[in-house]
Design a protein around this motif. Sequence first.
Motif, PDB file in Angstrom:
ATOM      1  N   ILE A  81       0.832  -1.193   0.000  1.00 46.99           N
ATOM      2  CA  ILE A  81       0.000   0.000   0.000  1.00 46.99           C
ATOM      3  C   ILE A  81       0.874   1.254   0.000  1.00 46.99           C
ATOM      4  CG2 ILE A  81      -1.997  -1.041   1.134  1.00 46.99           C
ATOM      5  CD1 ILE A  81      -0.282   1.068   3.428  1.00 46.99           C
ATOM      6  N   THR A  82       0.268   2.349  -0.400  1.00 47.48           N
ATOM      7  CA  THR A  82       0.836   3.677  -0.255  1.00 47.48           C
ATOM      8  C   THR A  82      -0.146   4.453   0.602  1.00 47.48           C
ATOM      9  OG1 THR A  82       1.844   3.551  -2.438  1.00 47.48           O
ATOM     10  CG2 THR A  82       1.589   5.738  -1.494  1.00 47.48           C
ATOM     11  N   TYR A  83       0.341   5.247   1.524  1.00 49.21           N
ATOM     12  CA  TYR A  83      -0.557   6.024   2.372  1.00 49.21           C
ATOM     13  C   TYR A  83      -0.084   7.464   2.445  1.00 49.21           C
ATOM     14  CZ  TYR A  83       3.041   5.281   5.900  1.00 49.21           C
ATOM     15  OH  TYR A  83       4.234   5.245   6.565  1.00 49.21           O
ATOM     16  N   ILE A  84      -1.039   8.338   2.755  1.00 44.62           N
ATOM     17  CA  ILE A  84      -0.742   9.760   2.904  1.00 44.62           C
ATOM     18  C   ILE A  84      -1.508  10.267   4.122  1.00 44.62           C
ATOM     19  CG2 ILE A  84      -2.575  10.412   1.304  1.00 44.62           C
ATOM     20  CD1 ILE A  84      -0.791  12.760   0.453  1.00 44.62           C
ATOM     21  N   CYS A  85      -0.870  11.133   4.898  1.00 49.06           N
ATOM     22  CA  CYS A  85      -1.496  11.737   6.076  1.00 49.06           C
ATOM     23  C   CYS A  85      -1.252  13.243   6.057  1.00 49.06           C
ATOM     24  CB  CYS A  85      -0.912  11.180   7.372  1.00 49.06           C
ATOM     25  SG  CYS A  85      -1.327   9.488   7.706  1.00 49.06           S
ATOM     26  N   LEU A  86      -2.298  14.003   6.304  1.00 52.13           N
ATOM     27  CA  LEU A  86      -2.164  15.438   6.481  1.00 52.13           C
ATOM     28  C   LEU A  86      -1.952  15.704   7.962  1.00 52.13           C
ATOM     29  CD1 LEU A  86      -5.030  16.795   4.218  1.00 52.13           C
ATOM     30  CD2 LEU A  86      -2.659  16.367   3.615  1.00 52.13           C
ATOM     31  N   LEU A  87      -1.033  16.598   8.290  1.00 53.33           N
ATOM     32  CA  LEU A  87      -0.700  16.894   9.674  1.00 53.33           C
ATOM     33  C   LEU A  87      -1.262  18.256  10.064  1.00 53.33           C
ATOM     34  CD1 LEU A  87       3.029  15.735   9.624  1.00 53.33           C
ATOM     35  CD2 LEU A  87       1.000  14.381  10.104  1.00 53.33           C
ATOM     36  N   ASP A  88      -1.695  18.385  11.342  1.00 53.28           N
ATOM     37  CA  ASP A  88      -2.207  19.660  11.831  1.00 53.28           C
ATOM     38  C   ASP A  88      -1.079  20.517  12.397  1.00 53.28           C
ATOM     39  OD1 ASP A  88      -1.642  18.521  14.290  1.00 53.28           O
ATOM     40  OD2 ASP A  88      -3.723  18.352  14.923  1.00 53.28           O
ATOM     41  N   GLU A  89      -1.423  21.616  13.066  1.00 56.17           N
ATOM     42  CA  GLU A  89      -0.417  22.550  13.570  1.00 56.17           C
ATOM     43  C   GLU A  89       0.529  21.922  14.594  1.00 56.17           C
ATOM     44  OE1 GLU A  89      -3.695  23.419  13.376  1.00 56.17           O
ATOM     45  OE2 GLU A  89      -3.568  24.851  11.733  1.00 56.17           O
ATOM     46  N   GLU A  90       0.070  20.915  15.326  1.00 54.63           N
ATOM     47  CA  GLU A  90       0.924  20.224  16.295  1.00 54.63           C
ATOM     48  C   GLU A  90       1.647  19.033  15.666  1.00 54.63           C
ATOM     49  OE1 GLU A  90      -2.564  20.620  17.465  1.00 54.63           O
ATOM     50  OE2 GLU A  90      -1.938  22.608  18.104  1.00 54.63           O
ATOM     51  N   CYS A  91       1.602  18.924  14.355  1.00 51.30           N
ATOM     52  CA  CYS A  91       2.204  17.820  13.591  1.00 51.30           C
ATOM     53  C   CYS A  91       1.636  16.464  13.988  1.00 51.30           C
ATOM     54  CB  CYS A  91       3.727  17.846  13.697  1.00 51.30           C
ATOM     55  SG  CYS A  91       4.440  19.214  12.793  1.00 51.30           S
ATOM     56  N   LYS A  92       0.359  16.452  14.317  1.00 42.47           N
ATOM     57  CA  LYS A  92      -0.381  15.219  14.582  1.00 42.47           C
ATOM     58  C   LYS A  92      -1.226  14.909  13.356  1.00 42.47           C
ATOM     59  CE  LYS A  92       0.783  14.965  18.958  1.00 42.47           C
ATOM     60  NZ  LYS A  92       1.781  14.047  19.363  1.00 42.47           N
ATOM     61  N   PRO A  93      -1.339  13.642  12.966  1.00 45.19           N
ATOM     62  CA  PRO A  93      -2.153  13.293  11.799  1.00 45.19           C
ATOM     63  C   PRO A  93      -3.619  13.653  12.025  1.00 45.19           C
ATOM     64  CG  PRO A  93      -0.796  11.442  12.479  1.00 45.19           C
ATOM     65  CD  PRO A  93      -0.675  12.481  13.539  1.00 45.19           C
ATOM     66  N   MET A  94      -4.245  14.225  11.003  1.00 44.97           N
ATOM     67  CA  MET A  94      -5.661  14.584  11.120  1.00 44.97           C
ATOM     68  C   MET A  94      -6.511  13.961  10.014  1.00 44.97           C
ATOM     69  SD  MET A  94      -5.520  18.510   9.840  1.00 44.97           S
ATOM     70  CE  MET A  94      -6.994  18.623   8.868  1.00 44.97           C
ATOM     71  N   TRP A  95      -5.883  13.481   8.939  1.00 46.17           N
ATOM     72  CA  TRP A  95      -6.587  12.855   7.834  1.00 46.17           C
ATOM     73  C   TRP A  95      -5.625  11.886   7.166  1.00 46.17           C
ATOM     74  CZ3 TRP A  95      -5.681  12.659   2.547  1.00 46.17           C
ATOM     75  CH2 TRP A  95      -6.741  12.205   1.759  1.00 46.17           C
ATOM     76  N   SER A  96      -6.146  10.766   6.699  1.00 45.19           N
ATOM     77  CA  SER A  96      -5.278   9.807   6.007  1.00 45.19           C
ATOM     78  C   SER A  96      -6.039   9.111   4.892  1.00 45.19           C
ATOM     79  CB  SER A  96      -4.731   8.767   6.983  1.00 45.19           C
ATOM     80  OG  SER A  96      -5.765   7.906   7.399  1.00 45.19           O
ATOM     81  N   TYR A  97      -5.277   8.569   3.959  1.00 44.94           N
ATOM     82  CA  TYR A  97      -5.850   7.813   2.856  1.00 44.94           C
ATOM     83  C   TYR A  97      -4.869   6.714   2.485  1.00 44.94           C
ATOM     84  CZ  TYR A  97      -8.519   6.857  -1.367  1.00 44.94           C
ATOM     85  OH  TYR A  97      -9.282   6.249  -2.316  1.00 44.94           O
ATOM     86  N   ILE A  98      -5.396   5.526   2.258  1.00 44.71           N
ATOM     87  CA  ILE A  98      -4.580   4.365   1.885  1.00 44.71           C
ATOM     88  C   ILE A  98      -4.919   3.969   0.461  1.00 44.71           C
ATOM     89  CG2 ILE A  98      -4.132   1.931   2.339  1.00 44.71           C
ATOM     90  CD1 ILE A  98      -4.571   2.504   5.280  1.00 44.71           C
ATOM     91  N   ILE A  99      -3.875   3.790  -0.352  1.00 44.65           N
ATOM     92  CA  ILE A  99      -4.045   3.403  -1.750  1.00 44.65           C
ATOM     93  C   ILE A  99      -3.397   2.039  -1.948  1.00 44.65           C
ATOM     94  CG2 ILE A  99      -3.526   4.038  -4.136  1.00 44.65           C
ATOM     95  CD1 ILE A  99      -3.006   6.927  -2.891  1.00 44.65           C
ATOM     96  N   PRO A 100      -4.177   1.007  -2.282  1.00 50.81           N
ATOM     97  CA  PRO A 100      -3.585  -0.303  -2.536  1.00 50.81           C
ATOM     98  C   PRO A 100      -2.747  -0.273  -3.817  1.00 50.81           C
ATOM     99  CG  PRO A 100      -5.985  -0.439  -2.483  1.00 50.81           C
ATOM    100  CD  PRO A 100      -5.618   0.984  -2.371  1.00 50.81           C
ATOM    101  N   SER A 101      -1.609  -0.935  -3.785  1.00 51.21           N
ATOM    102  CA  SER A 101      -0.759  -1.059  -4.966  1.00 51.21           C
ATOM    103  C   SER A 101      -0.976  -2.428  -5.586  1.00 51.21           C
ATOM    104  CB  SER A 101       0.703  -0.876  -4.575  1.00 51.21           C
ATOM    105  OG  SER A 101       0.912   0.405  -4.025  1.00 51.21           O
ATOM    106  N   LYS A 102      -0.072  -2.834  -6.442  1.00 45.11           N
ATOM    107  CA  LYS A 102      -0.174  -4.143  -7.111  1.00 45.11           C
ATOM    108  C   LYS A 102      -0.341  -5.273  -6.160  1.00 45.11           C
ATOM    109  CE  LYS A 102       2.447  -2.896 -11.136  1.00 45.11           C
ATOM    110  NZ  LYS A 102       3.591  -3.145 -11.934  1.00 45.11           N
TER     111      LYS A 102
END
Length: 102
Positions: A81-102
Amino acid sequence: MKKLFLLIAFCIGMLSASASTEASKFAEEQYSKQTGNEKVHITVKKEHTVEYQQKIGKQMIPAITYGYGDMKAKKQKKCRITYICLLDEECKPMWSYIIPSK
């Protein structure tokens, strides 16, 4: 100065080789909630955090963490998988998305 640089490089290398990070744990929790509380585990292969410093709507996003690894759920094969997380002002994750690969 050279020793300080080597120490920082070593610490960054240790972080990128870890089995799970704060961002990957957050992505695991969010994915589990979306799929009906089926527990998953992400083994991080490589992860990066990049400064972003832009607003999305009214929310300021100072950094983005992204990476790839293997995700394993009960009674299923592990998948890349590939994943992405957006971080807030305290550098804590607030949103994420997982993308399956091959």
